[in-house]
Write a protein that holds these residues in place. Structure first.
Motif, PDB file in Angstrom:
ATOM      1  N   UNK A 235       1.501  -0.805  -5.160  1.00 22.60           N
ATOM      2  CA  UNK A 235       2.178  -1.750  -5.957  1.00 22.60           C
ATOM      3  C   UNK A 235       2.040  -3.080  -5.450  1.00 22.60           C
ATOM      4  N   UNK A 236       2.172  -4.095  -6.376  1.00 27.67           N
ATOM      5  CA  UNK A 236       2.110  -5.387  -6.229  1.00 27.67           C
ATOM      6  C   UNK A 236       3.779  -6.129  -6.704  1.00 27.67           C
ATOM      7  N   UNK A 237       4.461  -6.589  -5.649  1.00 30.60           N
ATOM      8  CA  UNK A 237       5.901  -6.878  -6.016  1.00 30.60           C
ATOM      9  C   UNK A 237       5.589  -8.308  -5.910  1.00 30.60           C
TER      10      UNK A 237
ATOM     11  N   UNK B   3       0.941  -1.163  -0.055  1.00 31.94           N
ATOM     12  CA  UNK B   3       0.117  -0.069  -0.119  1.00 31.94           C
ATOM     13  C   UNK B   3       0.892   1.251   0.143  1.00 31.94           C
ATOM     14  N   UNK B   4       0.559   2.229  -0.758  1.00 32.46           N
ATOM     15  CA  UNK B   4       1.347   3.211  -1.177  1.00 32.46           C
ATOM     16  C   UNK B   4       0.694   4.566  -0.269  1.00 32.46           C
ATOM     17  N   UNK B   5       1.331   5.802  -0.456  1.00 27.63           N
ATOM     18  CA  UNK B   5       0.694   6.893   0.254  1.00 27.63           C
ATOM     19  C   UNK B   5       0.367   6.846   1.674  1.00 27.63           C
ATOM     20  N   UNK B   6       0.770   6.011   2.291  1.00 24.92           N
ATOM     21  CA  UNK B   6       0.443   5.593   3.928  1.00 24.92           C
ATOM     22  C   UNK B   6      -0.985   5.332   3.944  1.00 24.92           C
ATOM     23  N   UNK B   7      -1.458   4.733   3.059  1.00 25.76           N
ATOM     24  CA  UNK B   7      -2.940   3.998   3.022  1.00 25.76           C
ATOM     25  C   UNK B   7      -3.199   3.341   4.350  1.00 25.76           C
ATOM     26  N   UNK B   8      -2.139   2.386   4.585  1.00 27.47           N
ATOM     27  CA  UNK B   8      -2.427   1.415   5.809  1.00 27.47           C
ATOM     28  C   UNK B   8      -2.526   2.151   7.218  1.00 27.47           C
TER      29      UNK B   8
END
Length: 430
Positions: A290-292, A115-120
């Motif tokens: 992003x999915x790694x 999760x980007x942009x500190x969504x978590x």
């Protein structure tokens, strides 16, 4: 046969005398039940320990706190794999070739969503605010139920006190009716005087029955709050209705306290905070996640044993979450208006409750207390005076009715004083 006729004749005129006596001891009838005597603090303890509505709301708080913990947990990784089943008429060919290379093909990839942009963190903030909302809802449920408990308790106090007055009057009237019956039989008084006193007695009985109905309603409400299921149990207040209440702090101090302690108002404030956090989260959703995925591929690439890293993210070309952002902005404005209205309503409610309490305290002054005390003494003297024929029936009946009205007003005044105090405490939540 003579005794039977005599008894029938006697019962015919004794029945009106016995009816007031039958109605004049409802408290004694209640005492035959399983009487539970509680002061207000004890009643509150039973209420908090046993009320199912509070228990249900407690579970809701626990459920919301559990969701906070859930929001802190990372997403599970995803396993993708592809194994060869058959080729060229051969199946499950997984062995080494003579040159040492492996036969067969398979592919393994493990993907992890980042999760980007500190969504978590923003989801955790939303979950924390939700938990806070559930706590405030619990406080508001507790405040409302406690207010109802106090109202029922004070109403029962007032009704029992009024019932005690009615009991005393019923006893006096039953004696008076019996004496007048003897005088009527002797031809010393007119029947209209006797009937008038009987009518007064019957009216008193009717008032007592209506009062007992109201008492039963309040008992049912109070027993529901205390979770008392025994129909034969009677909850009796340990104290008598009091007419002493001190005026609280100044009005502005009470309002400032209420703005910090009233759960209904704090609930609206927290709703505003939740909507603001939701807007921040909706804006963060514009940034793609992003999915790694590290992967291993055997025998299907340029190298027999291929190790790679996959990166996947959606391109924000068509959906930039603009609709949800605009909706969140509108929700903030809506909730801010609701919160401002809640503050105005709270201030006005406290102003109104404060004025009503001041008026009730002013009405319940020492002069009025002395008046009602002396009025009771005069009432007792009037009964003796009528028995001694120092006053006529009309004077006695007028004073009897006036005394009854004055006692009802006194008890109503004391009840209103306690309820005014409770109303102010309800809004301030102190």
């Amino acid at each position: 046969m003579f005794y039977k006729n005599a008894l029938q004749k006697q019962a015919k005129w004794l029945l009106p005398l016995l009816m007031p006596i039958a109605f004049c001891h409802p408290v004694a009838a209640q005492q035959k039940q399983d009487t539970l005597t509680l002061n207000l603090q004890q009643a509150e303890k039973v209420f908090i320990d046993s009320n199912f509505l509070l228990l249900a709301q407690h579970y809701n708080v626990d459920a919301q706190k559990a969701l906070v913990e859930q929001a802190k947990v990372w997403q599970n990784p995803t396993l993708n794999t592809d194994f060869m089943v058959g080729a060229d008429g051969k199946y499950f060919q997984y062995h080494k070739n003579p040159d040492g290379s492996y036969n067969g093909q398979y592919y393994i990839q493990v993907q992890q969503l980042i999760l980007t942009a500190k969504k978590r963190g923003k989801l955790i903030d939303l979950a924390n605010t939700n938990a806070r909302l559930s706590e405030l809802q619990l406080q508001d449920v507790l405040r409302n139920l406690r207010y109802q408990l106090h109202q029922d308790y004070y109403n029962i106090q007032q009704q029992l006190a009024l019932l005690g007055i009615y009991n005393g009057q019923a006893v006096q009237l039953s004696k008076l009716v019996a004496g007048m019956k003897a005088q009527l039989d002797a031809g010393n008084i007119a029947r209209k005087d006797y009937v008038r006193v009987q009518a007064l007695s019957i009216g008193l009985q009717q008032d007592m029955v209506e009062l007992q109905k109201s008492l039963a309603d309040n008992q049912a409400d109070l027993k529901t709050l205390l979770q008392i299921k025994d129909a034969n149990q009677f909850v009796k207040p340990a104290e008598s209705l009091s007419g002493d209440v001190a005026m609280p702090d100044n009005l502005e101090s009470l309002i400032n306290t209420a703005l910090q302690t009233n759960p209904s108002y704090l609930l609206q404030q927290s709703q505003t905070k939740y909507q603001q956090q939701n807007l921040v989260y909706q804006k963060a959703l514009k940034t793609p996640d992003i999915t790694l995925g590290p992967n291993f591929d055997r025998n299907s690439n340029f190298a027999p044993n291929y190790v790679g890293l996959g990166v996947s993210l959606p391109l924000p070309v068509f959906n930039k979450n603009k609709g949800n952002i605009k909706s969140a902005e509108a929700n903030i404005k809506q909730q801010q208006a609701i919160t401002q209205n809640a503050e105005t309503e709270l201030r006005n409610n406290i102003n109104n409750a404060y004025k009503k309490l001041a008026l009730s305290i002013e009405l319940n002054n020492s002069t009025q207390k002395d008046f009602y005390s002396s009025y009771t003494a005069i009432y007792n003297n009037m009964i003796d005076s009528y028995k001694q024929r120092q006053i006529n029936l009309l004077e006695f009946l007028d004073f009897f009715n006036d005394y009854t009205d004055s006692q009802k007003k006194l008890l109503g005044q004391q009840l209103n004083l306690q309820l005014a105090k409770e109303e102010l405490q309800y809004h301030v939540n102190r």
